[in-house]
Design a protein around this motif. Structure first.
Motif, short mmCIF file in Angstrom:
data_model
loop_
_atom_site.label_atom_id
_atom_site.label_comp_id
_atom_site.label_asym_id
_atom_site.label_seq_id
_atom_site.Cartn_x
_atom_site.Cartn_y
_atom_site.Cartn_z
N LEU A 208 -7.26 5.89 1.68
CA LEU A 208 -6.30 4.92 2.23
C LEU A 208 -6.93 3.57 2.56
N PRO A 209 -8.11 3.51 3.22
CA PRO A 209 -8.69 2.20 3.54
C PRO A 209 -9.07 1.37 2.33
N GLN A 210 -9.08 1.98 1.13
CA GLN A 210 -9.41 1.26 -0.10
C GLN A 210 -8.19 0.57 -0.72
N LEU A 211 -6.98 0.93 -0.26
CA LEU A 211 -5.75 0.39 -0.86
C LEU A 211 -5.64 -1.14 -0.79
N PRO A 212 -6.10 -1.79 0.30
CA PRO A 212 -5.98 -3.26 0.33
C PRO A 212 -6.67 -3.97 -0.84
N LYS A 213 -7.62 -3.31 -1.50
CA LYS A 213 -8.26 -3.91 -2.67
C LYS A 213 -7.27 -4.09 -3.82
N LEU A 221 -6.04 -2.07 6.18
CA LEU A 221 -5.57 -0.77 6.64
C LEU A 221 -6.65 -0.18 7.53
N THR A 222 -6.30 0.03 8.78
CA THR A 222 -7.26 0.53 9.77
C THR A 222 -6.83 1.90 10.28
N LEU A 223 -7.66 2.89 10.06
CA LEU A 223 -7.39 4.23 10.59
C LEU A 223 -7.65 4.24 12.09
N ILE A 224 -6.70 4.79 12.87
CA ILE A 224 -6.85 4.74 14.32
C ILE A 224 -6.86 6.12 14.98
N THR A 245 -2.97 1.48 11.13
CA THR A 245 -2.28 0.20 11.25
C THR A 245 -2.48 -0.58 9.95
N LEU A 246 -1.38 -1.06 9.39
CA LEU A 246 -1.40 -1.87 8.18
C LEU A 246 -1.05 -3.30 8.55
N ARG A 247 -1.74 -4.27 7.96
CA ARG A 247 -1.40 -5.66 8.25
C ARG A 247 -1.67 -6.54 7.02
N ALA A 248 -0.94 -7.66 6.95
CA ALA A 248 -1.10 -8.59 5.85
C ALA A 248 -0.58 -9.96 6.27
N PHE A 249 -1.00 -11.00 5.55
CA PHE A 249 -0.57 -12.37 5.86
C PHE A 249 0.75 -12.72 5.20
N GLN A 262 2.49 5.16 1.25
CA GLN A 262 3.42 6.28 1.17
C GLN A 262 3.26 7.05 -0.16
N ALA A 263 3.04 6.30 -1.25
CA ALA A 263 2.89 6.93 -2.56
C ALA A 263 1.65 7.82 -2.60
N LEU A 264 0.54 7.34 -2.04
CA LEU A 264 -0.69 8.13 -2.04
C LEU A 264 -0.53 9.37 -1.17
N ALA A 265 0.12 9.21 -0.02
CA ALA A 265 0.34 10.35 0.87
C ALA A 265 1.22 11.40 0.20
N LYS A 266 2.26 10.95 -0.51
CA LYS A 266 3.16 11.88 -1.22
C LYS A 266 2.43 12.61 -2.34
N LYS A 267 1.61 11.88 -3.05
CA LYS A 267 0.84 12.47 -4.15
C LYS A 267 -0.09 13.57 -3.62
N MET A 268 -0.77 13.27 -2.50
CA MET A 268 -1.71 14.23 -1.93
C MET A 268 -0.97 15.45 -1.38
N ALA A 269 0.15 15.21 -0.74
CA ALA A 269 0.93 16.31 -0.17
C ALA A 269 1.45 17.24 -1.26
N ASN A 270 1.94 16.67 -2.34
CA ASN A 270 2.46 17.48 -3.45
C ASN A 270 1.35 18.32 -4.08
#
Length: 374
Positions: A208-213, A221-224, A245-249, A262-270
């Protein structure tokens, strides 16, 4: 000005957190009663307040906003007006922002605008991102919907009284997300009889933290927080959760980051045969400053002979005022709280009283400039 300082100190002594600002709202109502605004709106989706001062002639409606809520953080600075509420404190300066808007109210009571209307909005729940949404959702908002909206925020780390400006994005948009993965518990001696989300959780924490790339503009994306099962050594976990927490300008970049998360989480869950639940909390829109309002704010600062600085990049933090910029031309600017002032949300932070007059005069200058254009 002494009465505004005293008000600020009283508000500081009795902080109330998001959506609990009932006594704070009562104090503001008491302050405005002798000022005789033309219209008063109470309980805007809870504790919100709006005071309307009407001009002599029809014209634009201008809104100045401040915040009612404090933080669930202990006030550690010892003084005569230290918070009397354990574990709660005005450690973001909303007490000072309220005093500023009250000062604008005093000036409006003596000098009604020539044209249009001025709305002074006291918004609840800024810290959680719930307040602006609630106020705008109130049916009565249509009666105070502004043509222009302005707000300020004090900024430790900048010289006292300096005006911090930026055209376009001033502060990031953000949202909190909690992903919950549900499987099936089993005896830890027979983990194969259950469905343990540990593997999916571990991979999500890495990926997940790699998604901003994959996002065109700035995003983060900061895991808390992470949780897996319970402390029961005879049990293989059947449930896990991950909060971030997700943030962007840019709002489009933020929406894209949410979509990818959400797509990555769904893929992993499936893949792991897990049930997925996604919850959003503390959603803040991007704070966008209308370029055409920049000159008005700059002119107000110049007239007061205040130092100004243009910030090259937006702030990474978020402000609930951003939602107003989706409804009308808006402008949020910073007011320097001193280079040695403790940072916002720190236990020793305290809003500098000297900024009250500066804030009042800045808003009054903006109002005067807009009035001269009509």
């Amino acid at each position: 000005m002494n009465s505004l300082i005293q008000l600020r100190h009283t508000l500081h002594q009795f902080p109330e957190v998001a959506l609990e600002e009932y006594k704070t709202a009562d104090r503001i109502l008491d302050f405005f009663e002798p000022l005789q605004p033309d219209v008063t709106y109470e309980k805007l989706e809870g504790t919100g307040l709006a005071f309307v001062f009407k001009g002599k002639k029809p014209g634009k409606r201008l809104l100045f906003r401040c915040e009612l809520d404090a933080l669930p953080i202990a006030d550690l600075k010892e003084n005569k007006y230290q918070s009397q509420v354990p574990g709660k404190g005005h450690l973001c300066g909303h007490d000072g922002h309220m005093a500023i808007i009250c000062g604008v109210g005093e000036k409006l009571a003596q000098n009604r605008p020539e044209t249009g209307e001025v709305v002074l909005l006291f918004q609840p729940a800024e810290e959680t991102g719930d307040g602006a949404k609630a106020v705008i959702a109130d049916p009565r908002f249509e009666q105070i919907r502004p043509d222009y909206a302005f707000a300020l925020h004090n900024l430790p780390g900048y010289p006292l009284h300096q005006i911090v400006m930026r055209s376009g994005t001033f502060a990031a948009g953000s949202t909190g997300i909690t992903i919950t993965l549900k499987g099936k518990t089993s005896h830890s001696a027979h983990p194969d009889a259950g469905i343990n989300p540990a593997q999916a959780l571990a991979q999500l924490m890495q990926q997940l933290p790699q998604l901003p790339k994959e996002i065109p503009g700035f995003s983060l994306l900061t895991l808390i927080h992470a949780e897996l099962g319970s402390l029961a050594f005879g049990t293989s976990a059947g449930k896990g959760s991950l909060s971030m927490t997700l943030r962007a300008f840019d709002q489009k970049d933020l929406d894209l980051l949410i979509e990818k998360t959400q797509a990555l989480a769904k893929k992993m869950a499936n893949r792991e045969r897990l049930k997925l639940e996604v919850e959003f909390v503390e959603k803040f829109a991007v704070s966008h400053n209308d370029p055409e309002l920049y000159s008005l704010v700059k002119a107000a600062a110049d007239k007061l002979a205040l130092s100004t600085v243009d910030k090259s990049e937006p702030f990474n933090w978020s402000e609930d005022f951003g939602l107003f910029s989706q409804h009308c031309p808006s402008f949020l600017f910073g007011l320097g709280a001193g280079e040695k002032c403790p940072q916002l949300h720190e236990g020793t932070y305290d809003f500098p009283d000297e900024l009250i007059e500066t804030g009042v005069e800045m808003f009054w200058g903006i109002l005067s400039s807009l009035q001269s254009q009509e």
